[in-house]
Design a protein around this motif. Structure first.
Motif, mmCIF file in Angstrom:
data_model
loop_
_atom_site.group_PDB
_atom_site.id
_atom_site.type_symbol
_atom_site.label_atom_id
_atom_site.label_comp_id
_atom_site.label_asym_id
_atom_site.label_seq_id
_atom_site.Cartn_x
_atom_site.Cartn_y
_atom_site.Cartn_z
ATOM 1 N N ARG A 85 26.656 15.822 8.752
ATOM 2 C CA ARG A 85 27.965 15.540 9.358
ATOM 3 C C ARG A 85 27.814 15.234 10.839
ATOM 4 N N GLY A 86 26.957 15.986 11.509
ATOM 5 C CA GLY A 86 26.720 15.731 12.929
ATOM 6 C C GLY A 86 26.128 14.349 13.162
ATOM 7 N N ALA A 87 25.187 13.967 12.317
ATOM 8 C CA ALA A 87 24.577 12.636 12.443
ATOM 9 C C ALA A 87 25.604 11.546 12.173
ATOM 10 N N LEU A 88 26.444 11.726 11.154
ATOM 11 C CA LEU A 88 27.491 10.735 10.855
ATOM 12 C C LEU A 88 28.506 10.646 11.990
ATOM 13 N N ASP A 89 28.849 11.783 12.581
ATOM 14 C CA ASP A 89 29.758 11.765 13.724
ATOM 15 C C ASP A 89 29.160 10.956 14.872
ATOM 16 N N ASP A 90 27.872 11.159 15.142
ATOM 17 C CA ASP A 90 27.210 10.399 16.208
ATOM 18 C C ASP A 90 27.236 8.904 15.923
ATOM 19 N N VAL A 91 26.964 8.513 14.686
ATOM 20 C CA VAL A 91 26.994 7.095 14.317
ATOM 21 C C VAL A 91 28.398 6.537 14.506
ATOM 22 N N GLY A 92 29.397 7.283 14.042
ATOM 23 C CA GLY A 92 30.779 6.828 14.164
ATOM 24 C C GLY A 92 31.215 6.646 15.605
ATOM 25 N N LYS A 93 30.810 7.531 16.486
ATOM 26 C CA LYS A 93 31.195 7.452 17.894
ATOM 27 C C LYS A 93 30.654 6.198 18.564
ATOM 28 N N ARG A 94 29.534 5.722 18.092
ATOM 29 C CA ARG A 94 28.890 4.590 18.749
ATOM 30 C C ARG A 94 28.825 3.337 17.880
ATOM 31 N N ALA A 95 29.603 3.302 16.829
ATOM 32 C CA ALA A 95 29.544 2.173 15.888
ATOM 33 C C ALA A 95 29.850 0.845 16.568
ATOM 34 N N SER A 96 30.877 0.795 17.400
ATOM 35 C CA SER A 96 31.220 -0.483 18.025
ATOM 36 C C SER A 96 30.163 -0.905 19.035
ATOM 37 N N VAL A 97 29.614 0.040 19.775
ATOM 38 C CA VAL A 97 28.549 -0.289 20.728
ATOM 39 C C VAL A 97 27.313 -0.750 19.968
ATOM 40 N N SER A 98 26.974 -0.043 18.895
ATOM 41 C CA SER A 98 25.802 -0.426 18.106
ATOM 42 C C SER A 98 25.976 -1.817 17.505
ATOM 43 N N GLY A 99 27.156 -2.084 16.973
ATOM 44 C CA GLY A 99 27.414 -3.399 16.369
ATOM 45 C C GLY A 99 27.500 -4.526 17.377
ATOM 46 N N SER A 100 27.707 -4.193 18.647
ATOM 47 C CA SER A 100 27.869 -5.235 19.668
ATOM 48 C C SER A 100 26.579 -5.990 19.970
ATOM 49 N N VAL A 101 25.454 -5.533 19.455
ATOM 50 C CA VAL A 101 24.195 -6.231 19.729
ATOM 51 C C VAL A 101 23.975 -7.412 18.783
ATOM 52 N N ASP A 102 24.790 -7.523 17.742
ATOM 53 C CA ASP A 102 24.657 -8.650 16.812
ATOM 54 C C ASP A 102 25.095 -9.949 17.493
ATOM 55 N N PHE A 103 24.514 -11.065 17.039
ATOM 56 C CA PHE A 103 24.950 -12.359 17.544
ATOM 57 C C PHE A 103 26.399 -12.592 17.144
ATOM 58 N N PRO A 104 27.205 -13.124 18.058
ATOM 59 C CA PRO A 104 28.606 -13.402 17.718
ATOM 60 C C PRO A 104 28.699 -14.397 16.559
ATOM 61 N N GLY A 105 29.615 -14.153 15.656
ATOM 62 C CA GLY A 105 29.859 -15.073 14.541
ATOM 63 C C GLY A 105 28.919 -14.918 13.385
ATOM 64 N N MET A 106 27.907 -14.076 13.488
ATOM 65 C CA MET A 106 26.969 -13.881 12.371
ATOM 66 C C MET A 106 27.587 -12.937 11.359
ATOM 67 N N PRO A 107 27.503 -13.292 10.081
ATOM 68 C CA PRO A 107 28.008 -12.361 9.073
ATOM 69 C C PRO A 107 27.106 -11.131 9.020
ATOM 70 N N PRO A 108 27.688 -9.981 8.725
ATOM 71 C CA PRO A 108 26.865 -8.770 8.667
ATOM 72 C C PRO A 108 25.837 -8.860 7.541
ATOM 73 N N ALA A 109 24.658 -8.401 7.828
ATOM 74 C CA ALA A 109 23.602 -8.370 6.803
ATOM 75 C C ALA A 109 23.953 -7.313 5.760
ATOM 76 N N VAL A 110 23.599 -7.599 4.530
ATOM 77 C CA VAL A 110 23.816 -6.637 3.462
ATOM 78 C C VAL A 110 22.468 -6.433 2.771
ATOM 79 N N ARG A 111 21.866 -5.303 3.031
ATOM 80 C CA ARG A 111 20.560 -5.002 2.450
ATOM 81 C C ARG A 111 20.638 -3.677 1.716
ATOM 82 N N ALA A 112 19.965 -3.613 0.609
ATOM 83 C CA ALA A 112 19.904 -2.357 -0.134
ATOM 84 C C ALA A 112 18.772 -1.511 0.436
ATOM 85 N N PHE A 113 19.024 -0.241 0.547
ATOM 86 C CA PHE A 113 17.972 0.681 1.019
ATOM 87 C C PHE A 113 17.312 1.301 -0.159
#
Length: 113
Positions: A85-113
């Motif tokens: 839960r703590g790790a998920l909270d950390d990811v959620g807090k920074r999701a927009s900042v983390s996603g901001s490194v993608d090239f503008p207009g690029m569709p999100p990658a969808v990869r299976a883990f």
């Protein structure tokens, strides 16, 4: 699969009252004093039944959806839940900042883990 018992859940490798610690130093008492006291108090105590644990591990391994990690004992479940839960909270807090490194207009990658 990684079976993860709680701190004092199982006596798998013989005696459980085998706590060894470094020489106590007052310099570290504020940081580790409570943990040291808790470990000393719990030394020799076990909540888990190794026979039941082995049975659960065997049953879970036979399941078609066996997990990567299997916490064993209520303490392990609480600790893993809190950590995740703590790790998920950390990811959620920074999701927009983390996603901001993608090239503008690029569709999100969808990869299976």
């Amino acid at each position: 699969m990684c079976a993860t018992p709680g701190e004092r859940a199982l006596e798998v490798f013989g005696r459980v009252d085998v706590l060894h610690t470094a020489r106590q130093s007052p310099v570290y008492d504020e940081v580790v004093g409570a943990a040291r006291a808790n470990m000393a108090e719990a030394d020799g105590v076990r909540e888990g039944d190794p026979v039941r644990a082995a049975r659960v591990i065997r049953d879970v391994l036979d399941a078609h959806d066996a997990p990567l990690r299997l916490p064993l004992g209520a303490e392990a479940v609480r600790n893993l839940t809190r950590a995740c839960r703590g790790a998920l909270d950390d990811v959620g807090k920074r999701a927009s900042v983390s996603g901001s490194v993608d090239f503008p207009g690029m569709p999100p990658a969808v990869r299976a883990f």
